[in-house]
Design an enzyme around this catalytic site. Structure first.
Site, PDB file in Angstrom:
ATOM      1  N   HIS A 280       1.482  -8.607  -6.929  1.00 41.03           N
ATOM      2  CA  HIS A 280       0.599  -9.259  -7.900  1.00 41.03           C
ATOM      3  C   HIS A 280       1.351 -10.218  -8.820  1.00 41.03           C
ATOM      4  CE1 HIS A 280      -2.177  -6.278  -6.368  1.00 41.03           C
ATOM      5  NE2 HIS A 280      -3.145  -7.060  -6.826  1.00 41.03           N
TER       6      HIS A 280
ATOM      7  N   CYS B 224      -1.938 -26.110   0.920  1.00 40.77           N
ATOM      8  CA  CYS B 224      -1.006 -25.066   0.476  1.00 40.77           C
ATOM      9  C   CYS B 224      -0.169 -25.485  -0.732  1.00 40.77           C
ATOM     10  CB  CYS B 224      -0.101 -24.628   1.620  1.00 40.77           C
ATOM     11  SG  CYS B 224      -1.003 -23.767   2.921  1.00 40.77           S
TER      12      CYS B 224
ATOM     13  N   GLU C  47       2.205 -13.855   6.531  1.00 43.77           N
ATOM     14  CA  GLU C  47       1.428 -14.297   5.381  1.00 43.77           C
ATOM     15  C   GLU C  47      -0.058 -14.287   5.704  1.00 43.77           C
ATOM     16  OE1 GLU C  47       2.690 -18.137   4.058  1.00 43.77           O
ATOM     17  OE2 GLU C  47       1.854 -19.158   5.772  1.00 43.77           O
TER      18      GLU C  47
END
Length: 121
Positions: free
Chosen positions: A70, A26, A109
């Protein structure tokens, strides 16, 4: 009578978690379809039968979703290391003035990984 009402939203964004160890996956840039559930609580207005209009939640969320959708979250002030815990607190700070009775923010998430935040800093 008191009631809680919730509304869900989604946005797509990328991030890195730069404070993690070098070998943690991550730490690399990756993205998610984030899902948020905003919950407010209050007295039901007996004249109309609700705490308040769900559109009020949508209106409060719109500028923040527009900013994050985005986007690369690390570039946004206050989200330099955007864990879902920090993201939940960021949303809380942005929304608490516009949504009286804000009770809880839950952020997913992934479909099975989430954080619940109730405004305790």
């Amino acid at each position: 009578m008191r009631a809680r009402l919730s509304k869900e939203f989604t946005f797509e964004a990328a991030h890195t978690l730069p404070t993690l160890p070098e070998d943690h996956k991550c730490r690399q840039m990756h993205g998610h379809t984030f899902r948020l559930k905003i919950t407010v609580e209050g007295e039901v207005d007996e004249s109309i039968g609700w705490v308040y209009d769900h559109k009020r939640i949508s209106d409060a969320m719109k500028p923040h979703l527009d900013r994050l959708d985005h986007a690369y979250l690390n570039d946004i002030e206050g989200l330099e290391s955007p864990t879902i815990e920090r993201l939940a607190a960021w949303f809380w700070r942005k929304l608490e003035g516009d949504l009286p009775g804000l009770a809880e923010i839950e952020i997913y998430e992934t479909p099975i990984s989430s954080c619940v935040f109730r405004g305790e800093f």
